[in-house]
Design an enzyme around this catalytic site. Structure first.
Site, short mmCIF file in Angstrom:
data_model
loop_
_atom_site.label_atom_id
_atom_site.label_comp_id
_atom_site.label_asym_id
_atom_site.label_seq_id
_atom_site.Cartn_x
_atom_site.Cartn_y
_atom_site.Cartn_z
N TYR A 57 -65.50 40.63 4.75
CA TYR A 57 -66.82 41.13 4.39
C TYR A 57 -66.78 41.58 2.93
O TYR A 57 -65.73 41.97 2.41
CB TYR A 57 -67.27 42.28 5.30
N ASP A 80 -53.68 59.32 13.78
CA ASP A 80 -52.59 58.43 14.19
C ASP A 80 -51.39 59.19 14.73
O ASP A 80 -50.60 58.64 15.51
CB ASP A 80 -52.15 57.56 13.02
N ARG A 127 -60.85 51.76 2.21
CA ARG A 127 -60.19 53.02 2.55
C ARG A 127 -60.02 53.92 1.31
O ARG A 127 -60.19 55.14 1.39
CB ARG A 127 -58.82 52.74 3.17
N GLU A 155 -49.02 67.30 1.40
CA GLU A 155 -48.93 65.84 1.37
C GLU A 155 -47.62 65.45 0.70
O GLU A 155 -47.35 65.86 -0.44
CB GLU A 155 -50.11 65.25 0.61
#
Length: 398
Positions: free
Chosen positions: A220, A301, A106, A33
């Protein structure tokens, strides 16, 4: 025989899910990462049953208790007067589709995935280390790594590019000319608002979608009703953002207020309650001719960035992860397994991309076309409208 070793570029939702699925399939996994610290970024997202079923098998759903919302309905409202155009019931979601329908931030999902990864001895995360290139051969793959000024290498049996819409792995796999991800002249404005700053109706256990001219709004409650997640998507005329601005810029509330000035008071009041807006440009691309080459494959993605109008970006990455684990567990021939993974996923992911684009056009209609859309929504009714998503949400049984 030693266990096979997968290299994964990217520790987002797709990369972490893939690591878990591969570890359960008997693989050793190294995740690289580029960010030195895995920060809590992003906004709310939906975990539709097609994705939550996979996370249940990975023992991740249990970790989300207290953070996720199980909505009772999806309410569609008209921007100018707040009228309810459709109310889709979700109380029976788990029986209908085979797994729960959840709304989650997320960052909370990423944290739960990281916790699950930390408990897997077969997985290692290398933060602050970026995949800068690779060489794939008949016997394995070597990834060139960059850690600050250091140049390193890692060897494995396959490389999975889960490094996002601006994927370096994709660009090198397919060549720069094939890398056509583009700004679609729409931006998503995101905010989390403290519950004590909003009207009681914004705290109802439902996902609320407002449809207006060249814009829509979704909100929401999350985290046990402590906050309300808000996303406003606007058509834009501005030029494409610079690469460094891809993910998050501060948004000017005055711009948002002006664009929503003709909307119903409830929507305007909710937007005005936000203290901090982050603005994301939306990225899309045409379906790729292929996701794999030899021992290298794309996921999430990197393979199929899509606009968020079906709420399927994260869900499709999770589906990719499950299919990848199944394909590589089924054969010792790694290139064959990666090709089988892509074959199993491409048609469905391509359809989700196409349907997401179409949904976006429908959401942002104006004039007579919007009037016809609203009339159709009312005539169709919530139950029949919900049935149109059965193909997407129903859990896929192997």
């Amino acid at each position: 025989m030693s266990e096979p070793h997968a290299l994964i570029a990217g520790a987002g939702i797709g990369g972490l899910s893939a690591a878990l699925c591969l570890a359960r399939a008997g693989w050793r996994v190294s995740i690289f990462e580029s960010a030195a610290v895995l920060e809590e970024v992003g906004a709310g997202l939906q975990l539709s049953p097609n994705a939550s079923a996979i996370l249940q098998k990975l023992n991740v759903i249990e970790r989300l208790r207290g953070f996720s919302l199980t909505p009772k309905s999806i309410r569609v409202r008209r921007a100018r007067d707040g009228a309810t155009l459709s109310l889709m019931p979700l109380a029976d979601a788990e029986r209908r589709w085979g797994a729960p329908y959840l709304l989650i931030h997320r960052a909370d999902l990423q944290r739960a995935l990281l916790q699950a990864v930390a408990e897997e001895d077969a997985i290692r995360i290398h933060a602050g280390v970026a995949v800068a290139g690779f060489a794939s051969g008949s016997d394995g793959v070597v990834a060139a790594l960059r850690q600050g000024l250091l140049r390193l290498e890692a060897s494995g049996d396959c490389l999975i590019g889960a490094d996002g819409a601006r994927s370096l792995v994709r660009a090198k796999l397919l060549g720069g000319g094939a890398d056509s991800a583009s700004f679609i002249k729409r931006t998503a404005w995101r905010a989390l608002i403290d519950a004590n700053r909003v009207a009681p109706e914004a705290l109802r256990p439902e996902s609320c979608l407002w449809l207006g001219r060249e814009a829509h709004l979704v909100h929401y409650p999350l985290r046990g009703g402590a906050v309300v997640n808000v996303v406003a998507v606007l058509d834009e005329s501005e030029a494409a953002p610079r690469p460094e601005e891809d993910w998050s810029r501060l948004g000017d509330p005055a711009v948002l207020a002006a664009r929503f000035s003709s909307w119903h008071k409830a929507a305007r009041s909710l937007l005005a309650a936000a203290q901090d807006w982050r603005k994301w440009p939306l990225i899309d691309r045409d379906p790729l001719p292929g996701w794999t080459a030899g021992r290298v494959a794309l996921l999430g993605d990197a393979a199929h960035p899509m606009p968020p109008f079906l709420g399927q970006g994260a869900a499709q990455a999770i589906e990719d992860a499950a299919a990848l684990g199944e394909a590589l567990q089924a054969t010792s021939d790694v290139p064959q397994g990666l090709a089988a993974y892509a074959a199993a996923r491409r048609e469905r992911a391509d359809r989700v991309q196409r349907e997401s684009r179409a949904q976006g056009r429908i959401y942002h209609l104006s004039g007579p076309a919007a009037f016809a859309r609203d009339a159709a929504l009312r005539a169709l009714g919530g139950e029949r409208l919900l049935a149109r998503y059965d193909w997407l949400y129903r859990v896929r049984r192997n």
